[in-house]
Design a protein around this motif. Structure first.
Motif, PDB file in Angstrom:
ATOM      1  N   THR A   1      88.298  59.729  48.361  1.00 27.05           N
ATOM      2  CA  THR A   1      87.407  60.571  47.563  1.00 27.05           C
ATOM      3  C   THR A   1      85.957  60.270  47.946  1.00 27.05           C
ATOM      4  O   THR A   1      85.659  59.183  48.460  1.00 27.05           O
ATOM      5  CB  THR A   1      87.579  60.339  46.044  1.00 27.05           C
ATOM      6  OG1 THR A   1      86.948  59.099  45.673  1.00 27.05           O
ATOM      7  CG2 THR A   1      89.051  60.316  45.651  1.00 27.05           C
ATOM      8  N   PRO A   2      85.043  61.205  47.697  1.00 31.01           N
ATOM      9  CA  PRO A   2      83.637  60.995  48.064  1.00 31.01           C
ATOM     10  C   PRO A   2      82.872  60.171  47.019  1.00 31.01           C
ATOM     11  O   PRO A   2      81.761  60.532  46.613  1.00 31.01           O
ATOM     12  CB  PRO A   2      83.103  62.423  48.159  1.00 31.01           C
ATOM     13  CG  PRO A   2      83.903  63.195  47.165  1.00 31.01           C
ATOM     14  CD  PRO A   2      85.286  62.594  47.216  1.00 31.01           C
TER      15      PRO A   2
ATOM     16  N   ARG B   1      80.823  56.880  45.432  1.00 28.87           N
ATOM     17  CA  ARG B   1      79.731  56.067  45.961  1.00 28.87           C
ATOM     18  C   ARG B   1      80.215  54.658  46.293  1.00 28.87           C
ATOM     19  O   ARG B   1      79.897  54.110  47.351  1.00 28.87           O
ATOM     20  CB  ARG B   1      78.595  56.014  44.930  1.00 28.87           C
ATOM     21  CG  ARG B   1      77.426  55.131  45.335  1.00 28.87           C
ATOM     22  CD  ARG B   1      76.316  55.220  44.290  1.00 28.87           C
ATOM     23  NE  ARG B   1      75.259  54.273  44.533  1.00 28.87           N
ATOM     24  CZ  ARG B   1      74.196  54.110  43.739  1.00 28.87           C
ATOM     25  NH1 ARG B   1      74.075  54.860  42.651  1.00 28.87           N
ATOM     26  NH2 ARG B   1      73.272  53.220  44.020  1.00 28.87           N
TER      27      ARG B   1
ATOM     28  N   ALA C   1      83.382  61.808  42.595  1.00 31.38           N
ATOM     29  CA  ALA C   1      82.438  62.184  43.651  1.00 31.38           C
ATOM     30  C   ALA C   1      81.036  61.666  43.353  1.00 31.38           C
ATOM     31  O   ALA C   1      80.462  61.956  42.301  1.00 31.38           O
ATOM     32  CB  ALA C   1      82.419  63.704  43.808  1.00 31.38           C
TER      33      ALA C   1
END
Length: 219
Positions: free
Chosen positions: A72-73, A75, A49
């Motif tokens: 998924t979060p 970058r 994340a």
């Protein structure tokens, strides 16, 4: 949840192809350790994340990297392999899945100028890439060049005749700036399936089929 992936249309790689390029094993199939790494990361999305993520030795599909980028979060994700054919395939998969936060490139262990050019990453991933022991030293140097301050490398790999243990010993003895640990049970659900296979499946060999989790950090 789905991802678009494909290997060669005839599902066959010739002996000549296997011998003609740098480490062709990633063009053969998606190895079990890659599948388990992907499952673990999807079950624990907090690992990536908000992080800059890079997958090393991802093979022709880069399954874990693709799933991390899509679900998924994180970058951003960079997916790499040292094999030219595999690296080309990675970019095809990234394009087919329309992953704007993900890129693919060729990266050979030990190519420090190329590693430096890629920048630094919070999470470094790799699956079943420790069996070529002649590349251990180059792999550790690559990790050191890629790892951001406070970053972590997560390697999912079976023992394969002790190759994993010898890699861990190399990191511990030759790189005091790095901290390394090994965990057998890193996910209760996955570990329960491992124990079930080990008890009831005569073709299941933990030395080859159960990846341990090697964690490397820079304290």
């Amino acid at each position: 949840m789905h991802i678009l992936i494909a290997h060669k249309s005839d599902n066959h790689i010739s002996r000549e192809e296997l011998q003609s390029e740098f480490d062709n094993t990633g063009n053969v199939c998606i190895w079990p350790a890659e599948e388990i790494m992907a499952t673990y990361l999807l079950s624990h999305p907090e690992v990536c994340a908000g992080k800059r993520v890079i997958e090393l030795a991802a093979g022709a599909t880069g399954l874990a990297g693709l799933l991390v980028a899509k679900y998924t979060p994180c970058r951003s994700v960079v997916i790499t392999d040292g094999n030219v054919t595999a690296a080309t395939s990675l970019n095809m998969h990234i394009s087919r899945n329309e992953l704007l936060n993900c890129t693919g490139t060729r990266l050979v262990f030990g190519d420090l100028p190329a590693s430096s050019a890629l920048g630094h990453y919070d999470v470094i991933l790799a699956a079943d890439c420790l069996f070529f022991e002649h590349a251990h030293k180059e792999l550790v140097l690559t990790i050191e060049h890629l790892m951001a301050p406070g970053g972590v490398a997560l390697f999912f790999a079976p023992q394969r005749g002790g190759s994993l243990s010898r890699f861990v010993t190399l990191v511990h003895d030759a790189h005091p700036d790095l901290a390394v640990s090994v965990v057998d049970n890193y996910d209760d659900d996955l570990y329960a399936k491992h124990l079930q296979f080990a008890s009831h499946d005569g073709g299941y060999d933990p030395d080859l089929h159960w990846p341990l989790l090697v964690t490397i950090t820079k304290p």
